[in-house]
Write an enzyme that holds these catalytic residues in place. Sequence first.
Site, PDB file in Angstrom:
ATOM      1  CG  ASP A   1      -0.768  -0.640  15.973  1.00 36.91           C
ATOM      2  OD1 ASP A   1      -0.523  -1.853  16.001  1.00 36.91           O
ATOM      3  OD2 ASP A   1      -1.390  -0.109  15.023  1.00 36.91           O
TER       4      ASP A   1
ATOM      5  CD  GLU B   1       7.160   2.157  13.790  1.00 32.20           C
ATOM      6  OE1 GLU B   1       7.285   3.373  13.512  1.00 32.20           O
ATOM      7  OE2 GLU B   1       6.293   1.429  13.277  1.00 32.20           O
TER       8      GLU B   1
ATOM      9  N   GLY C   1      12.451   0.864   7.473  1.00 28.36           N
ATOM     10  CA  GLY C   1      12.219  -0.435   6.865  1.00 28.36           C
ATOM     11  C   GLY C   1      12.968  -0.637   5.562  1.00 28.36           C
TER      12      GLY C   1
ATOM     13  CG  ASP D   1       0.677  -2.756  10.332  1.00 30.65           C
ATOM     14  OD1 ASP D   1      -0.152  -2.017   9.762  1.00 30.65           O
ATOM     15  OD2 ASP D   1       0.604  -3.060  11.533  1.00 30.65           O
TER      16      ASP D   1
ATOM     17  N   PRO E   1       7.055   9.347   6.385  1.00 33.37           N
ATOM     18  CG  PRO E   1       7.038   8.698   8.619  1.00 33.37           C
ATOM     19  CD  PRO E   1       6.575   9.787   7.708  1.00 33.37           C
TER      20      PRO E   1
END
Length: 280
Positions: A92, A110, A138, A155, A162
């Site tokens: 985000d 991401e 990641g 984060d 996932p």
Amino acid sequence: MSDTTDDDNYVCEQQTETMRFCLKCRRVLYRGRSKYQEILVVDTYDYGKALLLDGLFQTTEKDEAFYHELLVHVPMFAHPSPKNVLIIGGGDGGSLREALKHRVHVDLVEIDEEVVEISKKYFFFPDSGNFDLIIMDGFEYLKSIRKKYDVVIVDGSDPIGPAEVLFKDEFVKLIKKVLEEKGIVVLQSGSPLLREEYCYFFKIYKTLKKYFKLVKPYFYFVPTYPTGMWSYIAASDTIDPEVPARIPDESYNLKVYTEKLHRSVFALPSFIEKKLKEEQ
């Protein structure tokens, strides 16, 4: 768990089998499915725009600073001179926006490019800045690099789908590998108030204790997250997460974080202190 929109225009997250959180919406701004998950963006009456992934509230305009500023600025200000920062997840853009205020270079990894594109349109993802966006899992990224970071910020979503791998031993060992000797990592760790089958706070704490000398949880409230009480865990071998090494000036334009707040969020409720002692 999945979201629902009923006849009265409420969007709801089924947080547990017996607990539901709903917000009334003005309209649906986007609904679609990426390779990994369902993506929903709604405009709500009380919290502004909200992003849901697979039916779970990820962020809203009204309370995002309560989450992003605590996740990012506690480890960042605990470090005396961060230069290179890794953010895993955070599609985000809120954590990226906050980290860039420290005049550092950020690599953001991401897995879901569509979340990033949606967030550029509706949320906080910066148009430009001193960062590299890496569309990749990641876990696989950590396995593939030799680069070192001063601060690692995980984060991730709740440990389902996932994001499930982001809370396991192998993942923590890889984080340790890419951290500078005088580095610090932070992970969001859910709500300790949830029933055992939904609570992953204590599991993450035990895992981090295996690999780091200093492991310190802290808490703040995020109203749209389950129970409203949210936790984070910072870990390092050399940096005490409780102690700010730097102080923000007005240029940071912060809504929530202060030096006093930084120190206070590490004061643990009695029931958590007792539980953590039992876990040791």
